[in-house]
Design a protein around this motif. Sequence first.
Motif, short mmCIF file in Angstrom:
data_model
loop_
_atom_site.label_atom_id
_atom_site.label_comp_id
_atom_site.label_asym_id
_atom_site.label_seq_id
_atom_site.Cartn_x
_atom_site.Cartn_y
_atom_site.Cartn_z
N ASP A 19 0.83 -1.20 0.00
CA ASP A 19 0.00 0.00 0.00
C ASP A 19 0.86 1.26 0.00
O ASP A 19 0.78 2.12 0.89
CB ASP A 19 -0.95 0.00 1.20
CG ASP A 19 -2.06 -1.01 1.06
OD1 ASP A 19 -2.23 -1.55 -0.05
OD2 ASP A 19 -2.77 -1.26 2.05
N ASP A 49 -7.00 -2.36 -1.93
CA ASP A 49 -6.52 -1.01 -1.70
C ASP A 49 -5.44 -0.64 -2.72
O ASP A 49 -5.64 -0.80 -3.91
CB ASP A 49 -6.00 -0.85 -0.26
CG ASP A 49 -7.11 -1.05 0.75
OD1 ASP A 49 -8.27 -0.75 0.43
OD2 ASP A 49 -6.83 -1.52 1.87
N ALA A 225 -5.83 1.70 12.03
CA ALA A 225 -4.69 2.62 12.06
C ALA A 225 -3.49 1.96 12.72
O ALA A 225 -2.34 2.29 12.40
CB ALA A 225 -5.08 3.89 12.83
N ASP A 241 3.48 -3.70 14.04
CA ASP A 241 2.14 -3.22 13.76
C ASP A 241 1.58 -3.99 12.58
O ASP A 241 2.06 -3.86 11.46
CB ASP A 241 2.20 -1.72 13.46
CG ASP A 241 0.87 -1.16 12.97
OD1 ASP A 241 -0.17 -1.81 13.22
OD2 ASP A 241 0.88 -0.08 12.35
N SER A 243 -1.19 -3.65 11.07
CA SER A 243 -2.09 -2.92 10.19
C SER A 243 -1.44 -2.59 8.86
O SER A 243 -2.13 -2.24 7.90
CB SER A 243 -2.52 -1.60 10.86
OG SER A 243 -1.46 -0.66 10.86
N ASN A 245 0.74 -0.09 8.65
CA ASN A 245 1.10 1.32 8.71
C ASN A 245 2.47 1.59 9.32
O ASN A 245 2.91 2.73 9.37
CB ASN A 245 0.04 2.11 9.49
CG ASN A 245 -1.27 2.20 8.73
OD1 ASN A 245 -1.29 2.46 7.54
ND2 ASN A 245 -2.38 1.96 9.42
N ASN A 247 3.55 1.37 12.44
CA ASN A 247 3.58 2.03 13.74
C ASN A 247 4.13 1.08 14.81
O ASN A 247 3.40 0.53 15.64
CB ASN A 247 2.18 2.51 14.14
CG ASN A 247 1.65 3.57 13.19
OD1 ASN A 247 2.33 4.53 12.89
ND2 ASN A 247 0.43 3.37 12.70
N SER A 283 2.50 9.51 13.94
CA SER A 283 2.52 9.28 12.50
C SER A 283 1.20 9.76 11.92
O SER A 283 0.20 9.86 12.63
CB SER A 283 2.73 7.79 12.19
OG SER A 283 1.55 7.06 12.47
N PRO A 284 1.16 10.05 10.62
CA PRO A 284 -0.10 10.52 10.00
C PRO A 284 -1.25 9.55 10.20
O PRO A 284 -2.39 9.97 10.39
CB PRO A 284 0.28 10.65 8.53
CG PRO A 284 1.75 10.93 8.53
CD PRO A 284 2.29 10.11 9.67
N SER A 285 -0.98 8.23 10.19
CA SER A 285 -2.06 7.26 10.32
C SER A 285 -2.68 7.26 11.71
O SER A 285 -3.82 6.84 11.89
CB SER A 285 -1.56 5.85 9.98
OG SER A 285 -0.53 5.45 10.87
N LEU A 286 -1.92 7.74 12.72
CA LEU A 286 -2.43 7.78 14.09
C LEU A 286 -2.93 9.15 14.51
O LEU A 286 -3.47 9.30 15.60
CB LEU A 286 -1.33 7.31 15.06
CG LEU A 286 -0.97 5.83 14.99
CD1 LEU A 286 0.21 5.53 15.92
CD2 LEU A 286 -2.15 4.95 15.35
N LEU A 288 -5.56 10.95 14.36
CA LEU A 288 -6.98 10.84 14.04
C LEU A 288 -7.70 12.12 14.40
O LEU A 288 -7.50 12.68 15.49
CB LEU A 288 -7.60 9.66 14.79
CG LEU A 288 -6.88 8.32 14.60
CD1 LEU A 288 -7.54 7.25 15.44
CD2 LEU A 288 -6.87 7.92 13.13
#
Length: 297
Positions: A19, A49, A225, A241, A243, A245, A247, A283-286, A288
Amino acid sequence: KRTTYQPQDTRLLAYYLMDGNGNDSSSFANKGTLLGGLSGNQSQNCIIDNCLTFDGVDDFINTSIGNGLSLNVTGSDTMEAGVNWINSSAGAATIASEGDGWTFERAAASSSSMRFYVNNDKSATTSALTFGTWTHLAAVFNGSHIILYKNGNQDAITSVGAGYGGLNNSHYGLLIGSRYQGDSSRFFKGNIDEFAVYNYGKTAAEVQSDYANSPYSAMIYKGAAGYWHLDESGGTSGYADASGNGNVGVPSQGTVNVSGIINGGVQFNGVTTTGNTINVSSSPSLNLTGSMSVAFW
């Protein structure tokens, strides 16, 4: 989609969602480094995705940078991926390679088939692939046979003979999109998605299930996330992580792993001044800003 709290398959050595990054969603955190300007692609009707687009010139993923030996498979193994091969011109093309252990690449210079080698010795070859079309490919080496699958169905089989043994130990690490680093004649042109490596030979039923039930349905955390199994010890590499991402959770103050609801868990001592923690960097993914949910045992 994976059901929350389903046990992770520890035989899964690496799972790259592709991704737009080289993050590994297995418990081994074998993060890949994207090289040659490799980029994400959301316009190719990817399997799930995003996916990665390889230019056939210098793009590949190197998973050996900073990782341990978990990907150096020396027994049986299975490799699975969604492949959209868009190069119809003559020349080599490598989906992935573990150097001396195994390689999945073009069968011949002008062929539309792929061949899976083990130990630079035995091999099996798929029937023709359709250029510009997504195909789920699986290559299984179980110690006695090499078995190839296209879209969940057995496509080729080769006996390696009794007493053949396992795979050679690789000195190159896992490369995706190239056989040897810097070998300009072997780069893959096209898209690759949902790439996985297991340390055992999957059965026909397992491969069919992976294809039919959304690729790698047992490992997908769509929309998460962050997802931390906390099965491993943490150590210096942290808690992976799942996911995708990236993290990674970094333990501090002597974090202790214990038996958990599923496999392992983490024990915290609750001491205010010297308490142990797991720290996940921003991080950007976290970051929120809307609705969210948190779940844990």
